[in-house]
Design an enzyme around this catalytic site. Structure first.
Site, PDB file in Angstrom:
ATOM      1  N   GLY A   8     -16.382  34.538  95.964  1.00  0.00           N
ATOM      2  CA  GLY A   8     -16.509  36.155  96.431  1.00  0.00           C
ATOM      3  C   GLY A   8     -16.205  36.960  95.349  1.00  0.00           C
ATOM      4  NE  ARG A  46     -10.456  32.148  92.933  1.00  0.00           N
ATOM      5  CZ  ARG A  46      -9.896  33.081  93.995  1.00  0.00           C
ATOM      6  NH1 ARG A  46     -10.655  33.291  95.003  1.00  0.00           N
ATOM      7  NH2 ARG A  46      -8.489  33.185  94.163  1.00  0.00           N
ATOM      8  NE  ARG A  59     -24.449  48.491  92.299  1.00  0.00           N
ATOM      9  CZ  ARG A  59     -24.606  49.352  93.098  1.00  0.00           C
ATOM     10  NH1 ARG A  59     -23.405  49.420  93.984  1.00  0.00           N
ATOM     11  NH2 ARG A  59     -25.425  50.141  93.302  1.00  0.00           N
ATOM     12  NE  ARG A  61     -18.443  32.060 101.651  1.00  0.00           N
ATOM     13  CZ  ARG A  61     -17.405  32.646 101.338  1.00  0.00           C
ATOM     14  NH1 ARG A  61     -17.268  33.313 100.142  1.00  0.00           N
ATOM     15  NH2 ARG A  61     -16.429  32.746 101.957  1.00  0.00           N
ATOM     16  CB  SER A  96     -10.331  32.263 101.182  1.00  0.00           C
ATOM     17  OG  SER A  96     -10.814  33.627 101.346  1.00  0.00           O
ATOM     18  CB  SER A 135      -6.883  32.128 102.536  1.00  0.00           C
ATOM     19  OG  SER A 135      -7.690  32.708 103.346  1.00  0.00           O
ATOM     20  CG  ASP A 136      -6.464  34.214 106.966  1.00  0.00           C
ATOM     21  OD1 ASP A 136      -7.174  34.033 105.841  1.00  0.00           O
ATOM     22  OD2 ASP A 136      -6.777  34.521 107.989  1.00  0.00           O
ATOM     23  NE  ARG A 173      -6.450  34.781  98.818  1.00  0.00           N
ATOM     24  CZ  ARG A 173      -5.503  35.584  99.231  1.00  0.00           C
ATOM     25  NH1 ARG A 173      -4.786  35.499 100.095  1.00  0.00           N
ATOM     26  NH2 ARG A 173      -5.633  36.953  98.646  1.00  0.00           N
TER      27      ARG A 173
HETATM   28  N1  ADE Z   1     -11.445  35.143 104.676  1.00  0.00           N
HETATM   29  C1  ADE Z   1     -10.434  34.489 104.737  1.00  0.00           C
HETATM   30  N2  ADE Z   1      -9.665  34.766 105.729  1.00  0.00           N
HETATM   31  C2  ADE Z   1     -10.530  35.480 106.797  1.00  0.00           C
HETATM   32  C3  ADE Z   1     -10.362  36.052 107.936  1.00  0.00           C
HETATM   33  N3  ADE Z   1      -9.154  36.156 108.371  1.00  0.00           N
HETATM   34  N4  ADE Z   1     -11.300  36.588 108.365  1.00  0.00           N
HETATM   35  C4  ADE Z   1     -12.445  36.890 107.529  1.00  0.00           C
HETATM   36  N5  ADE Z   1     -12.686  36.410 106.534  1.00  0.00           N
HETATM   37  C5  ADE Z   1     -11.884  35.695 106.026  1.00  0.00           C
END
Ligand code: ADE
Length: 236
Positions: free
Chosen positions: A22, A26, A45, A89, A92, A206-207, A220
């Site tokens: 994304g 990176r 851009r 792709r 995260s 990532s979460d 990350r």
């Molecule tokens: N990408 C990483 N974490 C996300 C989340 N909680 N919601 C949407 N996209 C994400």
């Protein structure tokens, strides 16, 4: 040729396979860390893209930006106007289940979305679009060889990062069997369908919407290594 969002003049400078994180920075990091003989192929851009070689194979890495409209634009131009065959792709995602831990790697089998992207484009009225099976099979083989476990399943491509009460995910997990959430793959898969090309998506957790754990931007960067190695070593 150049397109509205990519300034590349020479199609030969772009590989048949493109890895798309994304974040354009990176993409820069990946090019500088892993690729040899790197040339920058886009800067419009600040959506940086680079072509180089990895173990002798030509590969392009370019940012997609966040969300379906953004990846929709870049991936369509790459497929349609720059002879790209395959886009993987690398992103995260937030976990929808406690079976997924931070840093786990997910391979999208399908992307479910409430987005109107595919319908508005005129390519499909379906809410669930599949990744390209033959690419997924190669990715899984590579992961196996590298000894990296991968969870394959349906993912949710959402238009919304910030949600009002935070519980909405439970219904999507139950009804759609979506194991995690990101914001891009449904549009990428729609574009692959529209152009007859190939697309896949590897994600690092990532979460978690279940445990509310999260990783820092710095963490990350390192955690992405496993996913990167799988993507770079997959021979398309
Ligand atoms: N990408 C990483 N974490 C996300 C989340 N909680 N919601 C949407 N996209 C994400």
């Amino acid at each position: 040729m150049a397109t509205p969002h990519i300034e590349l003049q020479d199609n030969n400078l772009i590989a048949k396979t493109v890895l798309m994180p994304g974040d354009p920075l990176r993409a820069k990091f990946i090019a500088e860390t892993y690729l040899k003989d790197v040339v920058q192929i886009n800067g419009v851009r600040n959506m940086f893209g680079y072509t180089g070689t990895y173990k002798g194979r030509k590969i392009t890495v370019m940012g997609s930006g966040m969300g379906m409209p953004s990846i929709g634009i870049y991936s369509y131009e790459l497929f349609k106007f720059y002879d790209v065959d395959t886009i993987i792709r690398i992103g995260s995602a937030g976990a929808y289940t406690d079976k997924l831990n931070l840093y786990d790697v997910v391979l999208a089998k399908n992307a479910w979305s409430e987005s109107s992207y595919a319908k508005t484009m005129g390519v499909s009225n379906k809410k669930k679009l599949a990744a390209t099976k033959k690419v997924n099979n190669k990715i899984k083989k590579t992961a196996q060889k590298l000894g990296i476990p991968v969870h394959e399943g349906t993912i949710h491509s959402s238009d919304v990062f910030y949600r009002i009460n935070g519980d909405e995910y439970k219904e999507i997990y139950e009804k759609q069997d979506a194991i995690c959430v990101e914001m891009e793959s449904f549009a990428l898969f729609a574009n692959a369908l529209a152009t007859g090309k190939n697309a896949a998506c590897l994600l690092t957790i990532s979460d978690s919407l279940v445990t509310h754990e999260a990783t820092s931007a710095e963490e990350r960067q390192n955690a992405f290594t496993k996913m990167m190695e799988i993507a770079l070593n997959t021979k398309i």
